[in-house]
Design an enzyme around this catalytic site. Sequence first.
Site, PDB file in Angstrom:
ATOM      1  N   TYR A 164      18.103  -8.559 -65.235  1.00  0.00           N
ATOM      2  CA  TYR A 164      19.257  -8.748 -65.156  1.00  0.00           C
ATOM      3  C   TYR A 164      19.760 -10.076 -65.617  1.00  0.00           C
ATOM      4  O   TYR A 164      20.661 -10.137 -66.320  1.00  0.00           O
ATOM      5  CB  TYR A 164      19.821  -8.479 -63.766  1.00  0.00           C
ATOM      6  N   THR A 181      31.182  -4.463 -55.115  1.00  0.00           N
ATOM      7  CA  THR A 181      31.537  -3.439 -56.020  1.00  0.00           C
ATOM      8  C   THR A 181      30.224  -2.278 -55.770  1.00  0.00           C
ATOM      9  O   THR A 181      29.119  -2.581 -55.134  1.00  0.00           O
ATOM     10  CB  THR A 181      31.322  -3.643 -57.582  1.00  0.00           C
TER      11      THR A 181
END
Length: 277
Positions: A151, A186
């Site tokens: 990531y 989120t």
Amino acid sequence: MSIAIVTGGASGIGRAIATSLVARGDTVVVTDIDGEGAGKVADRLNTLGRGKAASARLDVTDPDAVTEVYRSARDEHGRLDLVFNNAGIAIGGLAEELTLDHWNRAIDINLKGVVHGVHAAYPIMLEQGSGHIVNTASLAGLVPMPVGIPYTATKHAVVGLSLGLRAEAASRGVKVSVVCPSFVDTPLLDNVNPDLPETPLSGNAKNDIAKASPRLYTAEKLARDIMRGVRRNQALIVAPAHGRAAWRGARLNPGLAVRAAQFAADRIRAGHQAGKR
């Protein structure tokens, strides 16, 4: 009124961006690999009585599909003003816990998904002599974030891509910005390593992240920051304030930033080892 496309728009940051755009009167194509979810978001946005929304299922790893959606929006409306290459996934785990599947999925979605969006949007904007490309990276693209380095690596790449393209595009009438948020509340954090080999951080990572960042930023607040940054044509949109502080600290003292990251990695490794006993 602007014509905009948002990828990853069925939830989280993408949904908040699309909502902000429609609320100010823009026309937005909400796209997501979850086509049904994108459709529900568009339907809700069309009840706001301001701008308009449509939806499309889109897998950003498919370059032909991305090009088709972007060109279709331009063909229907005569122009394409704003593109938010926002789709992404979360990868979590120590380097020794990760497989090449983790690396490849991160590259395919987080990096190549942005590449495909840029490749589709940039020629359209060059032809019309205007437009703004906004790529979603992360604070992990500015600081040495461990325990999920696929990531981190892809987000660093998105930052570099965006700033380099911004330099090329400026004299051609096209603007480019990159969004680098810290931890945001989120669904991304609820689904770490989706459909990938599990690590101790797979699934819902909010509890682990809350130890380092107990007050998660909301997607709605971030969307306001993004809209303000787009209006100001900021190269880097870094939010919230503690994210900007971390970025500033890493620039002033890279060695200290790496040592802080080492401390976090060592603590997580110790926790994983304790969990195996």
